[in-house]
Motif scaffolding. Structure first.
Motif, PDB file in Angstrom:
ATOM      1  N   GLU A  10       0.804  -1.222   0.000  1.00 15.96           N
ATOM      2  CA  GLU A  10       0.000   0.000   0.000  1.00 15.96           C
ATOM      3  C   GLU A  10       0.840   1.276   0.000  1.00 15.96           C
ATOM      4  O   GLU A  10       0.401   2.318  -0.473  1.00 15.96           O
ATOM      5  N   LEU A  11       2.045   1.219   0.568  1.00 17.14           N
ATOM      6  CA  LEU A  11       2.841   2.427   0.754  1.00 17.14           C
ATOM      7  C   LEU A  11       3.927   2.616  -0.292  1.00 17.14           C
ATOM      8  O   LEU A  11       4.299   3.738  -0.608  1.00 17.14           O
ATOM      9  N   TYR A  12       4.459   1.521  -0.804  1.00 14.58           N
ATOM     10  CA  TYR A  12       5.515   1.610  -1.801  1.00 14.58           C
ATOM     11  C   TYR A  12       5.468   0.390  -2.703  1.00 14.58           C
ATOM     12  O   TYR A  12       5.290  -0.733  -2.227  1.00 14.58           O
ATOM     13  N   SER A  13       5.656   0.613  -3.993  1.00 18.36           N
ATOM     14  CA  SER A  13       5.673  -0.488  -4.938  1.00 18.36           C
ATOM     15  C   SER A  13       6.433  -0.095  -6.191  1.00 18.36           C
ATOM     16  O   SER A  13       6.023   0.839  -6.894  1.00 18.36           O
ATOM     17  N   ALA A  14       7.526  -0.800  -6.459  1.00 16.96           N
ATOM     18  CA  ALA A  14       8.254  -0.577  -7.702  1.00 16.96           C
ATOM     19  C   ALA A  14       7.363  -0.917  -8.886  1.00 16.96           C
ATOM     20  O   ALA A  14       7.417  -0.256  -9.929  1.00 16.96           O
ATOM     21  N   GLN A  15       6.527  -1.918  -8.737  1.00 19.42           N
ATOM     22  CA  GLN A  15       5.616  -2.307  -9.818  1.00 19.42           C
ATOM     23  C   GLN A  15       4.620  -1.184 -10.122  1.00 19.42           C
ATOM     24  O   GLN A  15       4.342  -0.894 -11.276  1.00 19.42           O
ATOM     25  N   ALA A  16       4.104  -0.547  -9.080  1.00 20.34           N
ATOM     26  CA  ALA A  16       3.181   0.574  -9.295  1.00 20.34           C
ATOM     27  C   ALA A  16       3.897   1.721  -9.999  1.00 20.34           C
ATOM     28  O   ALA A  16       3.322   2.399 -10.850  1.00 20.34           O
ATOM     29  N   LEU A  17       5.165   1.936  -9.665  1.00 25.91           N
ATOM     30  CA  LEU A  17       5.926   2.999 -10.322  1.00 25.91           C
ATOM     31  C   LEU A  17       6.181   2.668 -11.786  1.00 25.91           C
ATOM     32  O   LEU A  17       6.197   3.555 -12.635  1.00 25.91           O
ATOM     33  N   LYS A  18       6.361   1.401 -12.082  1.00 28.14           N
ATOM     34  CA  LYS A  18       6.535   0.996 -13.477  1.00 28.14           C
ATOM     35  C   LYS A  18       5.360   1.480 -14.317  1.00 28.14           C
ATOM     36  O   LYS A  18       5.529   1.920 -15.444  1.00 28.14           O
ATOM     37  N   ASP A  19       4.181   1.393 -13.741  1.00 32.92           N
ATOM     38  CA  ASP A  19       2.959   1.756 -14.452  1.00 32.92           C
ATOM     39  C   ASP A  19       2.510   3.194 -14.197  1.00 32.92           C
ATOM     40  O   ASP A  19       1.420   3.578 -14.608  1.00 32.92           O
ATOM     41  N   ALA A  20       3.331   3.995 -13.524  1.00 30.07           N
ATOM     42  CA  ALA A  20       2.951   5.372 -13.185  1.00 30.07           C
ATOM     43  C   ALA A  20       2.763   6.212 -14.439  1.00 30.07           C
ATOM     44  O   ALA A  20       3.528   6.112 -15.397  1.00 30.07           O
ATOM     45  N   SER A  21       1.750   7.043 -14.402  1.00 38.73           N
ATOM     46  CA  SER A  21       1.455   7.927 -15.526  1.00 38.73           C
ATOM     47  C   SER A  21       2.181   9.262 -15.356  1.00 38.73           C
ATOM     48  O   SER A  21       2.677   9.581 -14.272  1.00 38.73           O
ATOM     49  N   ALA A  22       2.195  10.035 -16.411  1.00 42.35           N
ATOM     50  CA  ALA A  22       2.772  11.382 -16.342  1.00 42.35           C
ATOM     51  C   ALA A  22       2.007  12.227 -15.326  1.00 42.35           C
ATOM     52  O   ALA A  22       2.588  13.042 -14.611  1.00 42.35           O
ATOM     53  N   GLU A  23       0.698  12.006 -15.223  1.00 43.48           N
ATOM     54  CA  GLU A  23      -0.117  12.732 -14.240  1.00 43.48           C
ATOM     55  C   GLU A  23       0.311  12.361 -12.824  1.00 43.48           C
ATOM     56  O   GLU A  23       0.368  13.221 -11.947  1.00 43.48           O
ATOM     57  N   ASP A  24       0.616  11.090 -12.586  1.00 42.04           N
ATOM     58  CA  ASP A  24       1.096  10.669 -11.270  1.00 42.04           C
ATOM     59  C   ASP A  24       2.369  11.420 -10.912  1.00 42.04           C
ATOM     60  O   ASP A  24       2.526  11.900  -9.787  1.00 42.04           O
ATOM     61  N   VAL A  25       3.270  11.518 -11.871  1.00 46.10           N
ATOM     62  CA  VAL A  25       4.554  12.172 -11.636  1.00 46.10           C
ATOM     63  C   VAL A  25       4.362  13.666 -11.361  1.00 46.10           C
ATOM     64  O   VAL A  25       4.965  14.223 -10.454  1.00 46.10           O
ATOM     65  N   GLU A  26       3.509  14.297 -12.117  1.00 44.53           N
ATOM     66  CA  GLU A  26       3.294  15.737 -11.985  1.00 44.53           C
ATOM     67  C   GLU A  26       2.514  16.124 -10.741  1.00 44.53           C
ATOM     68  O   GLU A  26       2.745  17.183 -10.166  1.00 44.53           O
ATOM     69  N   ASN A  27       1.572  15.282 -10.318  1.00 44.28           N
ATOM     70  CA  ASN A  27       0.617  15.688  -9.285  1.00 44.28           C
ATOM     71  C   ASN A  27       0.577  14.775  -8.070  1.00 44.28           C
ATOM     72  O   ASN A  27      -0.484  14.546  -7.510  1.00 44.28           O
ATOM     73  N   CYS A  28       1.726  14.301  -7.646  1.00 45.40           N
ATOM     74  CA  CYS A  28       1.705  13.414  -6.477  1.00 45.40           C
ATOM     75  C   CYS A  28       1.771  14.178  -5.159  1.00 45.40           C
ATOM     76  O   CYS A  28       1.440  13.641  -4.121  1.00 45.40           O
TER      77      CYS A  28
END
Length: 134
Positions: A10-28
């Motif tokens: 729930e708190l950290y996942s390399a797999q979730a980061l693999k699938d991160a969108s540009a929106e995730d990166v800009e607005n986290c």
């Protein structure tokens, strides 16, 4: 089991980061400004966590988290970044997520002769996908 402190959770996942969108990166947002209970995606939480370390490197201006020599915590962070940088995750994480200092740090630790020898060793424990029940 431990909310993703050492693996996808729930708190950290390399797999979730693999699938991160540009929106995730800009607005986290920033970790320090986020309420403990929130509706952020795991990718955004993961980015927030890594950006804490990016800020520490920027503030301290040292090659390692707390000085000029690596500590246990540096090796723990390296493990997470090395996992994130694997080919099946996000090998371009430093550029993609603007974690330039974390990328430099990962390269620095990987360049320590004993770490480099281990990473190249045929006896290194291979990565594997954790079973769902773990």
């Amino acid at each position: 089991r431990n909310n993703g402190l050492t693996h996808a959770g729930e708190l950290y996942s390399a797999q979730a980061l693999k699938d991160a969108s540009a929106e995730d990166v800009e607005n986290c947002g920033r970790f320090h400004e986020t309420h403990r209970v929130n509706a952020l995606s795991v990718a955004k939480r993961s980015l927030q966590a890594l950006r804490v370390f990016e800020e520490i490197f920027e503030t301290n201006g040292t090659p390692y988290l707390v000085g000029d020599a690596p500590t246990y915590v540096d090796f723990a962070l390296f493990d997470a970044l090395f996992d994130l940088g694997e080919e099946d995750a996000a090998p371009d994480f430093a550029e993609r997520f603007r974690l330039y200092r974390c990328g430099e740090f990962a390269n620095r630790v990987a360049g320590i002769p004993t770490i480099d020898a281990y990473l190249r060793s045929p006896t290194r424990i291979p990565r594997y996908e954790r079973p769902e029940y773990a």
